[in-house]
Design a protein around this motif. Structure first.
Motif, PDB file in Angstrom:
ATOM      1  N   ARG A   7       3.408  19.618  28.497  1.00 46.29           N
ATOM      2  CA  ARG A   7       2.931  19.483  29.875  1.00 46.29           C
ATOM      3  C   ARG A   7       1.752  18.521  29.875  1.00 46.29           C
ATOM      4  O   ARG A   7       0.803  18.684  29.099  1.00 46.29           O
ATOM      5  CB  ARG A   7       2.526  20.835  30.469  1.00 46.29           C
ATOM      6  CG  ARG A   7       2.153  20.736  31.953  1.00 46.29           C
ATOM      7  CD  ARG A   7       1.936  22.119  32.560  1.00 46.29           C
ATOM      8  NE  ARG A   7       3.170  22.897  32.612  1.00 46.29           N
ATOM      9  CZ  ARG A   7       4.092  22.779  33.565  1.00 46.29           C
ATOM     10  NH1 ARG A   7       3.927  21.889  34.540  1.00 46.29           N
ATOM     11  NH2 ARG A   7       5.165  23.530  33.536  1.00 46.29           N
ATOM     12  N   HIS A  31      -1.263  16.836  32.150  1.00 49.87           N
ATOM     13  CA  HIS A  31      -2.091  16.995  33.351  1.00 49.87           C
ATOM     14  C   HIS A  31      -2.762  15.650  33.611  1.00 49.87           C
ATOM     15  O   HIS A  31      -3.632  15.232  32.867  1.00 49.87           O
ATOM     16  CB  HIS A  31      -3.133  18.100  33.145  1.00 49.87           C
ATOM     17  CG  HIS A  31      -3.723  18.615  34.422  1.00 49.87           C
ATOM     18  ND1 HIS A  31      -4.633  17.898  35.161  1.00 49.87           N
ATOM     19  CD2 HIS A  31      -3.522  19.778  35.100  1.00 49.87           C
ATOM     20  CE1 HIS A  31      -4.992  18.599  36.230  1.00 49.87           C
ATOM     21  NE2 HIS A  31      -4.326  19.743  36.226  1.00 49.87           N
ATOM     22  N   SER A  65      -2.296  25.349  34.498  1.00 47.32           N
ATOM     23  CA  SER A  65      -0.916  25.056  34.104  1.00 47.32           C
ATOM     24  C   SER A  65      -0.783  24.827  32.605  1.00 47.32           C
ATOM     25  O   SER A  65       0.227  25.198  31.993  1.00 47.32           O
ATOM     26  CB  SER A  65      -0.402  23.833  34.859  1.00 47.32           C
ATOM     27  OG  SER A  65      -1.223  22.701  34.610  1.00 47.32           O
ATOM     28  N   GLN A  67      -1.113  28.266  30.804  1.00 51.59           N
ATOM     29  CA  GLN A  67       0.175  28.957  30.926  1.00 51.59           C
ATOM     30  C   GLN A  67       1.178  28.430  29.902  1.00 51.59           C
ATOM     31  O   GLN A  67       1.914  29.194  29.279  1.00 51.59           O
ATOM     32  CB  GLN A  67       0.758  28.745  32.321  1.00 51.59           C
ATOM     33  CG  GLN A  67       0.104  29.481  33.456  1.00 51.59           C
ATOM     34  CD  GLN A  67       0.905  29.300  34.736  1.00 51.59           C
ATOM     35  OE1 GLN A  67       2.134  29.279  34.722  1.00 51.59           O
ATOM     36  NE2 GLN A  67       0.220  29.158  35.856  1.00 51.59           N
ATOM     37  N   GLN A 116       4.705  30.589  30.238  1.00 47.37           N
ATOM     38  CA  GLN A 116       5.795  29.915  30.929  1.00 47.37           C
ATOM     39  C   GLN A 116       7.135  30.098  30.205  1.00 47.37           C
ATOM     40  O   GLN A 116       8.177  30.154  30.852  1.00 47.37           O
ATOM     41  CB  GLN A 116       5.464  28.437  31.114  1.00 47.37           C
ATOM     42  CG  GLN A 116       4.316  28.225  32.095  1.00 47.37           C
ATOM     43  CD  GLN A 116       4.175  26.797  32.561  1.00 47.37           C
ATOM     44  OE1 GLN A 116       4.887  25.907  32.117  1.00 47.37           O
ATOM     45  NE2 GLN A 116       3.240  26.566  33.463  1.00 47.37           N
ATOM     46  N   PRO A 151       6.724  27.735  35.406  1.00 41.39           N
ATOM     47  CA  PRO A 151       5.373  28.119  35.805  1.00 41.39           C
ATOM     48  C   PRO A 151       5.369  29.382  36.654  1.00 41.39           C
ATOM     49  O   PRO A 151       6.372  29.723  37.301  1.00 41.39           O
ATOM     50  CB  PRO A 151       4.875  26.913  36.605  1.00 41.39           C
ATOM     51  CG  PRO A 151       6.124  26.268  37.116  1.00 41.39           C
ATOM     52  CD  PRO A 151       7.159  26.485  36.060  1.00 41.39           C
ATOM     53  N   GLN A 163      -1.139  29.718  40.866  1.00 39.87           N
ATOM     54  CA  GLN A 163      -2.064  29.457  39.765  1.00 39.87           C
ATOM     55  C   GLN A 163      -3.031  30.640  39.643  1.00 39.87           C
ATOM     56  O   GLN A 163      -4.237  30.536  39.890  1.00 39.87           O
ATOM     57  CB  GLN A 163      -2.796  28.129  39.986  1.00 39.87           C
ATOM     58  CG  GLN A 163      -1.856  26.952  39.870  1.00 39.87           C
ATOM     59  CD  GLN A 163      -2.563  25.613  39.830  1.00 39.87           C
ATOM     60  OE1 GLN A 163      -2.003  24.605  40.200  1.00 39.87           O
ATOM     61  NE2 GLN A 163      -3.783  25.576  39.353  1.00 39.87           N
TER      62      GLN A 163
END
Length: 449
Positions: A95, A97, A317, A320, A326, A340, A344
């Protein structure tokens, strides 16, 4: 009789984790702490009861708001989950960001792609076919980039950081200096419990700002302090409700003096920068306690201050993704791609819990004196969320539509435009939480009390 009620059920937020109870409980903890402060300030008044409705808490944790009738896009185009060619474990995901331009450009450069907003998601997908997820994460961490490889819970626990978190309190409150109890202004009839208490809010991403916004909802005088050169995310319009909004440039000696003067007149100094960042500029917790003996210094980070992952950049995120949440959520739905949570909740629960801890420290300061430090981590909240136990979800519940959000909204004019946003979910028997100040862009207010 209990002063707390947690009524209702939430539709449209199905999860194998107790995300709605976590939001309810943490918001309720902050609200109950506010009533305890009111009891200290106004012992002549009966203790207030608190109620937090499940659907309302879920909607607040969703971060929903509109500006001018439009819901802002909260994610940059290349932010999100990607499959890797090889990975920590099959099928292998990372992931990225990239909501800040410098994080986006850092990720693109690491992948050997052109930097800037024109590089498309498809190019990132193709580049990642030549990477192992753990290799990408390792190189990203070395460059200070917020990228996380997806792991199972067992893989996360094997790293050793979970064992460090297990030794820490969910909300750690520590005395860091001696000081007499600070005098608080008197609390008048009808005023909210925290009226007159000053909070410096040096936070920009969701969890820290939610803590400051929650304190503002219960009456605190909160000043959001941004740097004029620092980027912000779209959610600042929502999380700035109830706050003054000033700018201070800590790159300049004059800016440091301004912040020292503000701290010297504050009851709370709240910050959520990466561990060590403010300390390098002379604003470590102990430094602030010297500027303002009796202050409560509140700090939030992704992974904490000790352990193998201490100091890493991270967001809800990413935490997780890294901690197995996740993957577990995906398996509960019979999927392989990490999924997800529906909200949040790490951010919002962390913010509510930090607000609770701040108020608990204020109570200790008023009764015992001393300067105090309060710490919360997103990874610690993830561990707490898991401790609440799994939730059985029926197949038809996964795609259950959400009810109408309108009853939970307020509509106000703000410095960002006409805003519709979720009211605070805690209901107090006598002093309704709310925000008297409209959200305003950074720098609207002068940096002085």
């Amino acid at each position: 009789m209990s002063r707390l009620a947690l009524p209702g059920q939430a539709r449209g937020f199905a999860s194998s984790f107790a995300v709605v109870p976590a939001a309810q409980l943490s918001a309720a903890a902050a609200a109950l702490a506010a009533t305890e402060i009111e009891q200290l300030r106004r012992p002549d008044l009966p203790a207030q009861s608190v109620a937090v409705d499940a659907q309302h808490a879920a909607f607040e944790a969703s971060g929903y708001f509109t500006l001018g009738g439009e819901q802002p896009d909260m994610w940059a185009p290349i932010s999100g989950l990607y499959a890797c060619g090889q990975a920590v474990g099959a099928p292998g995901w990372v992931r990225i960001h990239a909501n800040f331009d410098h994080h986006r450009d850092g990720a693109l450069a690491l992948l050997g792609l052109p930097t800037g907003p024109d590089t498309e998601r498809a190019a990132v997908e193709q580049a990642l076919q030549h990477w192992r997820a753990d290799d990408l994460e390792t190189q990203a961490v070395a460059k200070g980039l917020p990228i996380a490889a997806a792991r199972s819970t067992a893989q996360w626990q094997a790293l050793g950081h979970e064992q460090v978190l297990a030794l820490q309190e969910l909300v750690a409150i520590t005395r860091i200096g001696d000081a007499p109890p600070l005098a608080w202004p008197s609390l008048g009839d009808g005023q909210r419990p925290l009226a007159g208490l000053r909070v410096l809010d040096l936070s920009r991403i969701i969890a820290g700002p939610v803590a400051g916004r929650t304190l503002a909802a219960h009456g605190a005088d909160v000043m959001l302090v941004n740097g004029p050169h620092l980027p912000n995310i779209e959610a600042i319009a929502d999380t700035s409700r109830g706050k003054r909004s000033a700018q201070v440039d800590l790159r300049m000696a004059g800016g440091k003096k301004v912040l020292r003067d503000l701290a010297a007149q504050s009851h709370v100094f709240l910050q959520a920068y990466r561990p060590g960042a403010l300390a390098a500029k002379g604003f470590a917790a102990q430094d602030v306690a010297q500027m303002r003996p009796g202050v409560v210094v509140a700090e939030l980070s992704a992974y904490g201050w000790q352990g193998p992952w201490a100091g890493r950049r991270g967001f809800d995120s990413l935490v997780q993704t890294a901690t197995g949440i996740q993957e577990d959520e995906a398996r509960a739905r019979g999927q392989n791609k990490p999924r997800p949570l529906p909200v949040q909740v790490l951010d919002y629960s962390a913010g509510f819990l930090l607000a609770c801890g701040i108020q608990a420290a204020l109570l200790r300061q008023a009764r015992e004196g001393g300067s105090w430090q309060v710490r919360v981590t997103l990874a610690g909240v993830a561990r707490w969320l898991r401790s609440l136990g799994p939730v059985a979800v029926q197949a038809q519940e996964w795609d259950q539509p959400r009810p109408d959000i309108t009853p939970y909204l307020e509509t106000v004019d703000s410095g960002f435009g006409r805003m519709r946003a979720v009211r605070h979910c805690a209901v107090l028997a006598r002093t309704a939480p709310g925000w008297e100040r409209a959200a305003m862009p950074p720098g609207t207010d002068a940096p002085h009390w």
